[in-house]
Design a protein around this motif. Structure first.
Motif, PDB file in Angstrom:
ATOM      1  N   TYR A  13     -50.975  80.973  17.172  1.00  0.00           N
ATOM      2  CA  TYR A  13     -50.819  82.210  17.755  1.00  0.00           C
ATOM      3  C   TYR A  13     -51.895  83.681  18.408  1.00  0.00           C
ATOM      4  N   GLY A  14     -52.555  83.783  17.900  1.00  0.00           N
ATOM      5  CA  GLY A  14     -53.426  84.800  17.807  1.00  0.00           C
ATOM      6  C   GLY A  14     -53.093  85.682  17.631  1.00  0.00           C
ATOM      7  N   ARG A  15     -52.012  86.638  16.441  1.00  0.00           N
ATOM      8  CA  ARG A  15     -51.603  87.194  16.002  1.00  0.00           C
ATOM      9  C   ARG A  15     -50.575  87.097  14.605  1.00  0.00           C
ATOM     10  N   ALA A  16     -51.157  88.318  13.806  1.00  0.00           N
ATOM     11  CA  ALA A  16     -50.743  88.037  12.609  1.00  0.00           C
ATOM     12  C   ALA A  16     -48.831  87.259  12.915  1.00  0.00           C
ATOM     13  N   LYS A  17     -48.502  86.830  11.834  1.00  0.00           N
ATOM     14  CA  LYS A  17     -47.122  86.621  12.129  1.00  0.00           C
ATOM     15  C   LYS A  17     -45.919  87.542  11.182  1.00  0.00           C
ATOM     16  N   PRO A  18     -44.941  88.276  12.334  1.00  0.00           N
ATOM     17  CA  PRO A  18     -44.665  89.372  12.180  1.00  0.00           C
ATOM     18  C   PRO A  18     -43.496  89.562  10.714  1.00  0.00           C
ATOM     19  N   SER A  19     -43.540  90.322   9.930  1.00  0.00           N
ATOM     20  CA  SER A  19     -43.082  90.478   9.146  1.00  0.00           C
ATOM     21  C   SER A  19     -41.235  90.602   9.412  1.00  0.00           C
ATOM     22  N   ILE A  20     -40.426  90.749   8.315  1.00  0.00           N
ATOM     23  CA  ILE A  20     -39.158  90.310   8.298  1.00  0.00           C
ATOM     24  C   ILE A  20     -38.729  91.713   9.384  1.00  0.00           C
ATOM     25  N   ASP A  21     -39.325  92.656   9.068  1.00  0.00           N
ATOM     26  CA  ASP A  21     -38.555  93.756   9.998  1.00  0.00           C
ATOM     27  C   ASP A  21     -39.380  94.125  11.126  1.00  0.00           C
ATOM     28  N   ALA A  22     -40.100  93.560  11.369  1.00  0.00           N
ATOM     29  CA  ALA A  22     -40.594  94.226  12.741  1.00  0.00           C
ATOM     30  C   ALA A  22     -39.875  94.159  13.801  1.00  0.00           C
ATOM     31  N   GLU A  23     -40.276  94.592  14.469  1.00  0.00           N
ATOM     32  CA  GLU A  23     -39.618  95.003  16.144  1.00  0.00           C
ATOM     33  C   GLU A  23     -40.088  93.720  16.944  1.00  0.00           C
ATOM     34  N   MET A  24     -39.162  93.002  17.241  1.00  0.00           N
ATOM     35  CA  MET A  24     -38.984  92.321  17.948  1.00  0.00           C
ATOM     36  C   MET A  24     -38.624  91.214  19.372  1.00  0.00           C
ATOM     37  N   ILE A  25     -39.407  91.421  20.660  1.00  0.00           N
ATOM     38  CA  ILE A  25     -38.648  91.089  21.849  1.00  0.00           C
ATOM     39  C   ILE A  25     -38.381  89.928  22.419  1.00  0.00           C
ATOM     40  N   PHE A  26     -37.549  89.614  23.057  1.00  0.00           N
ATOM     41  CA  PHE A  26     -37.794  88.373  23.053  1.00  0.00           C
ATOM     42  C   PHE A  26     -37.223  88.081  24.921  1.00  0.00           C
ATOM     43  N   SER A  27     -38.079  87.617  25.423  1.00  0.00           N
ATOM     44  CA  SER A  27     -38.389  87.084  27.123  1.00  0.00           C
ATOM     45  C   SER A  27     -38.277  85.960  27.283  1.00  0.00           C
ATOM     46  N   CYS A  28     -37.495  85.948  28.740  1.00  0.00           N
ATOM     47  CA  CYS A  28     -37.198  83.759  29.138  1.00  0.00           C
ATOM     48  C   CYS A  28     -37.609  84.375  31.061  1.00  0.00           C
ATOM     49  N   LYS A  29     -36.596  83.405  31.374  1.00  0.00           N
ATOM     50  CA  LYS A  29     -36.686  83.611  33.290  1.00  0.00           C
ATOM     51  C   LYS A  29     -35.669  84.367  33.648  1.00  0.00           C
ATOM     52  N   ALA A  30     -34.034  84.444  32.843  1.00  0.00           N
ATOM     53  CA  ALA A  30     -33.445  85.201  33.123  1.00  0.00           C
ATOM     54  C   ALA A  30     -33.080  85.673  32.060  1.00  0.00           C
ATOM     55  N   GLY A  31     -33.185  85.328  30.855  1.00  0.00           N
ATOM     56  CA  GLY A  31     -32.035  86.261  29.921  1.00  0.00           C
ATOM     57  C   GLY A  31     -31.408  85.094  29.249  1.00  0.00           C
ATOM     58  N   GLY A  32     -31.113  84.082  29.222  1.00  0.00           N
ATOM     59  CA  GLY A  32     -30.492  83.137  28.204  1.00  0.00           C
ATOM     60  C   GLY A  32     -30.898  82.206  27.041  1.00  0.00           C
ATOM     61  N   ARG A  33     -32.260  82.117  27.877  1.00  0.00           N
ATOM     62  CA  ARG A  33     -32.910  81.646  26.082  1.00  0.00           C
ATOM     63  C   ARG A  33     -33.009  83.177  25.428  1.00  0.00           C
ATOM     64  N   ALA A  34     -33.539  83.931  25.759  1.00  0.00           N
ATOM     65  CA  ALA A  34     -33.984  85.220  25.075  1.00  0.00           C
ATOM     66  C   ALA A  34     -33.094  85.825  24.290  1.00  0.00           C
ATOM     67  N   ALA A  35     -31.993  85.337  24.244  1.00  0.00           N
ATOM     68  CA  ALA A  35     -30.489  85.520  23.736  1.00  0.00           C
ATOM     69  C   ALA A  35     -30.617  84.479  22.791  1.00  0.00           C
ATOM     70  N   ARG A  36     -31.041  83.391  23.225  1.00  0.00           N
ATOM     71  CA  ARG A  36     -30.616  82.464  21.934  1.00  0.00           C
ATOM     72  C   ARG A  36     -31.613  82.376  20.921  1.00  0.00           C
ATOM     73  N   ALA A  37     -32.761  82.911  21.604  1.00  0.00           N
ATOM     74  CA  ALA A  37     -34.911  83.246  20.846  1.00  0.00           C
ATOM     75  C   ALA A  37     -34.009  84.278  19.466  1.00  0.00           C
ATOM     76  N   ALA A  38     -33.300  85.410  20.744  1.00  0.00           N
ATOM     77  CA  ALA A  38     -33.116  86.063  19.614  1.00  0.00           C
ATOM     78  C   ALA A  38     -32.011  85.927  18.166  1.00  0.00           C
ATOM     79  N   ASN A  39     -30.939  85.199  18.608  1.00  0.00           N
ATOM     80  CA  ASN A  39     -30.389  84.492  17.550  1.00  0.00           C
ATOM     81  C   ASN A  39     -30.399  84.199  16.466  1.00  0.00           C
TER      82      ASN A  39
END
Length: 111
Positions: free
Chosen positions: A59-85
Motif C-alpha cells: 500500500y506504499g505506506r507504513a501500517k497504522p499503529s493501534i492508536d493511529a487516527e484513521m478515516i474510512f470513506s466509500c461512495k455514500a458512507g455505508g461501507r465506510a461505517a462497516r470498515a471503521a467497525n
C-alpha cells in the motif's frame, strides 16, 4: 464520524490515514480522494493482518499503529461505517467513518 473538513485536511497531517474502501473500478469511474489509500472492503481485514513490511510494500505506506487516527470513506458512507467497525474489532482504537464519503466530497468540490 469524520467531517468533510477533516478529510480535506488529511494531506496536511502525515500521521493520519484516509482509507477508501470502494472497489478499484469505482475509483476509475469517479476519481480518488487526495492522500487516500485504496483497500476495497472485502480485502480490509486481510490487509490489516499483513506483517508491517508487507503492508508497506502493498500500500506504499507504513501500517497504522493501534492508536493511529484513521478515516474510512466509500461512495455514500455505508461501507465506510462497516470498515471503521471492522477495524475497531481488530484492536485499532481511533477509526471513524466519513459519513458523506465520495458523494459529499464530489458535491463540495463542485465537480
Amino acid at each position: 464520524m469524520a467531517s468533510y473538513e477533516e478529510v480535506k485536511d488529511i494531506p496536511n497531517h502525515p500521521t493520519k490515514y484516509l482509507f477508501d474502501v470502494r472497489n478499484k473500478n469505482e475509483l476509475e469511474e469517479t476519481g480518488v480522494l487526495p492522500a487516500s489509500i485504496n483497500i476495497p472492503l472485502p480485502e480490509l481485514e486481510k490487509a490489516f493482518n499483513l506483517p508491517d513490511d508487507d503492508f508497506k510494500k502493498t500500500y506504499g505506506r507504513a501500517k497504522p499503529s493501534i492508536d493511529a487516527e484513521m478515516i474510512f470513506s466509500c461512495k455514500a458512507g455505508g461501507r465506510a461505517a462497516r470498515a471503521a467497525n471492522l477495524i475497531k474489532t481488530l484492536g485499532f482504537i481511533n477509526a471513524k467513518a466519513y459519513a458523506g464519503s465520495w458523494t459529499e466530497w464530489e458535491q463540495k468540490q463542485g465537480k
